[in-house]
Design a protein around this motif. Structure first.
Motif, mmCIF file in Angstrom:
data_model
loop_
_atom_site.group_PDB
_atom_site.id
_atom_site.type_symbol
_atom_site.label_atom_id
_atom_site.label_comp_id
_atom_site.label_asym_id
_atom_site.label_seq_id
_atom_site.Cartn_x
_atom_site.Cartn_y
_atom_site.Cartn_z
ATOM 1 N N PHE A 189 -27.229 -8.458 10.886
ATOM 2 C CA PHE A 189 -27.008 -7.142 10.759
ATOM 3 C C PHE A 189 -26.348 -6.760 12.077
ATOM 4 O O PHE A 189 -25.086 -5.972 11.898
ATOM 5 N N LEU A 190 -26.421 -7.554 13.147
ATOM 6 C CA LEU A 190 -25.556 -7.218 14.295
ATOM 7 C C LEU A 190 -24.366 -7.895 14.302
ATOM 8 O O LEU A 190 -23.382 -7.101 14.559
ATOM 9 N N GLU A 191 -24.305 -9.167 13.472
ATOM 10 C CA GLU A 191 -23.180 -9.593 13.371
ATOM 11 C C GLU A 191 -22.170 -8.904 12.625
ATOM 12 O O GLU A 191 -20.918 -8.670 12.834
ATOM 13 N N ARG A 192 -22.668 -8.386 11.199
ATOM 14 C CA ARG A 192 -21.788 -7.419 10.672
ATOM 15 C C ARG A 192 -21.073 -6.223 11.329
ATOM 16 O O ARG A 192 -20.039 -5.672 11.035
ATOM 17 N N THR A 193 -21.989 -5.484 12.199
ATOM 18 C CA THR A 193 -21.635 -4.480 12.952
ATOM 19 C C THR A 193 -20.956 -4.650 14.131
ATOM 20 O O THR A 193 -20.462 -3.614 14.961
ATOM 21 N N ASN A 194 -20.804 -5.755 14.617
ATOM 22 C CA ASN A 194 -19.797 -6.415 15.574
ATOM 23 C C ASN A 194 -18.304 -5.597 15.471
ATOM 24 O O ASN A 194 -17.954 -5.107 16.433
ATOM 25 N N LEU A 195 -17.777 -5.723 14.291
ATOM 26 C CA LEU A 195 -16.400 -5.263 13.955
ATOM 27 C C LEU A 195 -16.483 -3.779 13.804
ATOM 28 O O LEU A 195 -15.543 -3.302 14.274
ATOM 29 N N THR A 196 -17.508 -2.940 13.184
ATOM 30 C CA THR A 196 -17.299 -1.682 12.842
ATOM 31 C C THR A 196 -17.696 -0.925 14.219
ATOM 32 O O THR A 196 -17.430 0.046 14.489
ATOM 33 N N GLY A 197 -18.493 -1.640 14.987
ATOM 34 C CA GLY A 197 -19.180 -1.137 16.300
ATOM 35 C C GLY A 197 -20.411 -0.162 16.324
ATOM 36 O O GLY A 197 -20.751 0.059 15.071
ATOM 37 N N ARG A 198 -21.187 -0.360 17.382
ATOM 38 C CA ARG A 198 -22.274 0.383 17.255
ATOM 39 C C ARG A 198 -22.206 1.252 18.724
ATOM 40 O O ARG A 198 -21.937 0.797 19.644
ATOM 41 N N GLY A 199 -23.030 2.065 18.420
ATOM 42 C CA GLY A 199 -23.083 3.355 19.861
ATOM 43 C C GLY A 199 -24.637 2.926 20.550
ATOM 44 O O GLY A 199 -24.968 3.877 20.897
ATOM 45 N N VAL A 200 -24.620 1.726 20.908
ATOM 46 C CA VAL A 200 -25.812 1.114 21.761
ATOM 47 C C VAL A 200 -25.405 0.275 22.805
ATOM 48 O O VAL A 200 -24.303 -0.516 22.954
ATOM 49 N N THR A 201 -26.018 0.321 23.946
ATOM 50 C CA THR A 201 -26.317 -0.506 25.097
ATOM 51 C C THR A 201 -27.564 -0.818 25.262
ATOM 52 O O THR A 201 -28.184 -0.130 26.008
ATOM 53 N N SER A 202 -28.024 -1.923 24.537
ATOM 54 C CA SER A 202 -29.698 -1.949 24.726
ATOM 55 C C SER A 202 -30.115 -3.620 24.450
ATOM 56 O O SER A 202 -29.453 -4.255 23.874
ATOM 57 N N ASN A 203 -31.380 -3.580 24.821
ATOM 58 C CA ASN A 203 -32.005 -5.070 24.655
ATOM 59 C C ASN A 203 -33.105 -4.885 23.490
ATOM 60 O O ASN A 203 -34.051 -3.702 23.775
ATOM 61 N N PHE A 204 -32.683 -5.166 22.320
ATOM 62 C CA PHE A 204 -33.782 -5.000 21.216
ATOM 63 C C PHE A 204 -34.756 -6.327 20.867
ATOM 64 O O PHE A 204 -34.421 -7.305 21.031
ATOM 65 N N GLY A 205 -35.815 -6.071 20.918
ATOM 66 C CA GLY A 205 -36.984 -6.712 20.783
ATOM 67 C C GLY A 205 -37.551 -6.691 19.548
ATOM 68 O O GLY A 205 -37.996 -5.863 18.936
ATOM 69 N N THR A 221 -27.445 -6.287 23.484
ATOM 70 C CA THR A 221 -26.471 -5.726 22.434
ATOM 71 C C THR A 221 -25.652 -4.621 23.111
ATOM 72 O O THR A 221 -26.028 -3.892 23.831
ATOM 73 N N GLY A 222 -24.390 -4.832 22.854
ATOM 74 C CA GLY A 222 -23.368 -3.788 23.456
ATOM 75 C C GLY A 222 -22.671 -3.266 21.999
ATOM 76 O O GLY A 222 -23.101 -3.517 20.784
ATOM 77 N N ASN A 223 -21.684 -2.544 22.308
ATOM 78 C CA ASN A 223 -20.967 -1.822 21.015
ATOM 79 C C ASN A 223 -20.211 -2.819 20.189
ATOM 80 O O ASN A 223 -20.221 -2.824 18.965
ATOM 81 N N HIS A 224 -19.781 -3.869 20.534
ATOM 82 C CA HIS A 224 -19.104 -5.042 19.898
ATOM 83 C C HIS A 224 -19.653 -6.434 20.026
ATOM 84 O O HIS A 224 -18.813 -7.421 19.595
ATOM 85 N N GLU A 225 -20.668 -6.625 20.797
ATOM 86 C CA GLU A 225 -21.008 -8.058 21.210
ATOM 87 C C GLU A 225 -22.503 -8.113 21.097
ATOM 88 O O GLU A 225 -23.305 -7.003 21.431
ATOM 89 N N TYR A 226 -23.256 -9.256 21.023
ATOM 90 C CA TYR A 226 -24.738 -9.373 21.131
ATOM 91 C C TYR A 226 -24.972 -10.711 21.691
ATOM 92 O O TYR A 226 -24.240 -11.830 21.416
#
Length: 328
Positions: free
Chosen positions: A73-89, A102-107
């Motif tokens: 899920f995160l890999e797919r959204t690396n390209l489109t971007g995410r509005g987060v800067t967070s540690n997801f457990g 996790t950042g906007n374009h990498e994790y």
């Protein structure tokens, strides 16, 4: 809140009356997620977008069955971007556990099973990332306290949901030896903490619907954790109400008593806290005892959704009655 989206169903913590975001939750496949904001995951020079963690966690709970699927899920959204800067457990019913910084374009993925990273078999995070882009390490003191408590429990073979709830999330180390008032601005349990969740996966080979969602509505120092299950198909009315959850209002009443000075909202009255904690500790033990017995029965004979819902209602009704009798 309980949400039914056909194939995916979930229980999640929300802001009152707002189901667009989930702040911690578990779905019917046994996939659970929480987060700790980490602004140091903003890449230098990037036009960073923030504060969309709740939307992302809801989307993950409605599309991921496992930790690996969340990775995809995160890999797919690396390209489109995410509005987060967070540690997801995250954890799943297959026994996997990981943190994703996790950042906007990498994790960056950290697995609890990686003995080179965590020889004790567990991971801890606060509001900074190991792979962060600055040295601020916001919340490092809270991280250190939580990590030390977890280390002690792990070394004693007692790292369990019960002890995480009873000892770690309630920790206010600054009150040790004090008799008047103390600040909780930098402790594990902070005056700003509004809820806590602990997710207990189903056992290997079990129905993932037996994964337990322990919910604390309110600041942990004065609150009691309640068990919920997606199998029930609902949450008790005391945890979900228009404008506010009745259970949360009870805990807010207790919090107002132990934090009596609105001019110094971070200062807790130690004597009042001890008076309340002595009573809530007994109530929490009652909840643990009842839940342990019930899960033992359910593991012998799988319950119906109605039976699970009835137990949730019974334990929550009993809790409300006991809270009303607390002496202040």
């Amino acid at each position: 809140v309980f949400l039914d989206h056909g194939e995916f169903k979930l229980i999640g913590v929300i802001n009152a009356d707002d189901t667009t975001q989930i702040w911690a939750g578990i779905n019917n496949f046994g996939f659970a997620i929480m987060n700790a904001e980490s602004r140091d995951m903003a890449r230098p020079g990037e036009n960073t977008v923030y504060d969309e963690e709740g939307y992302l966690m809801k989307a993950a709970l409605l599309s991921c069955r496992s930790v690996d699927e969340f990775d995809h899920f995160l890999e797919r959204t690396n390209l489109t971007g995410r509005g987060v800067t967070s540690n997801f457990g995250v954890i799943d019913a297959q026994g996997q556990a990981a943190f994703f910084e996790t950042g906007n374009h990498e994790y960056f993925r950290y697995n609890a099973a990686d003995t080179t990273l965590c020889p004790a078999g567990f991971l801890a995070r606060a509001n900074f990332a190991e792979h962060g882009y600055n040295d601020e390490a916001y919340g490092h003191g809270r991280y250190r306290e939580a990590r030390e408590l977890a280390d002690e429990l792990s070394a004693a073979g007692k790292l369990s949901p019960v002890n995480l709830i009873s000892r770690v999330i309630k920790d206010i180390s600054t009150i040790e030896g004090k008799t008047d008032r103390a600040s909780t601005a930098g402790t594990v349990n902070r005056y700003r903490t509004v809820s806590t969740s602990v997710f207990e996966s189903s056992l290997p080979g079990e129905n993932p619907l037996l994964g337990t969602c322990w919910i604390v509505l309110g600041e942990p120092s004065v609150s009691v954790a309640i068990p919920l299950w997606v199998m029930a198909g609902e949450v008790p009315v005391q945890l979900d109400g228009a404008g506010a959850a009745p259970l949360n209002l009870e805990f807010q009443r207790l919090k107002a008593y132990v934090y009596p000075d609105s001019a110094q909202p971070e200062m807790i009255d130690v004597q009042r806290l001890r008076r309340v904690s002595k009573q809530t500790f007994k109530i929490q033990k009652w909840v643990f005892r009842k839940t342990k017995r019930q899960l033992k029965k359910w593991r012998r004979n799988q319950p119906t959704p109605a039976e699970v819902a009835e137990f949730q209602d019974r334990i929550t009704t009993g809790l409300m009655q006991k809270l009303a009798k607390i002496k202040l």
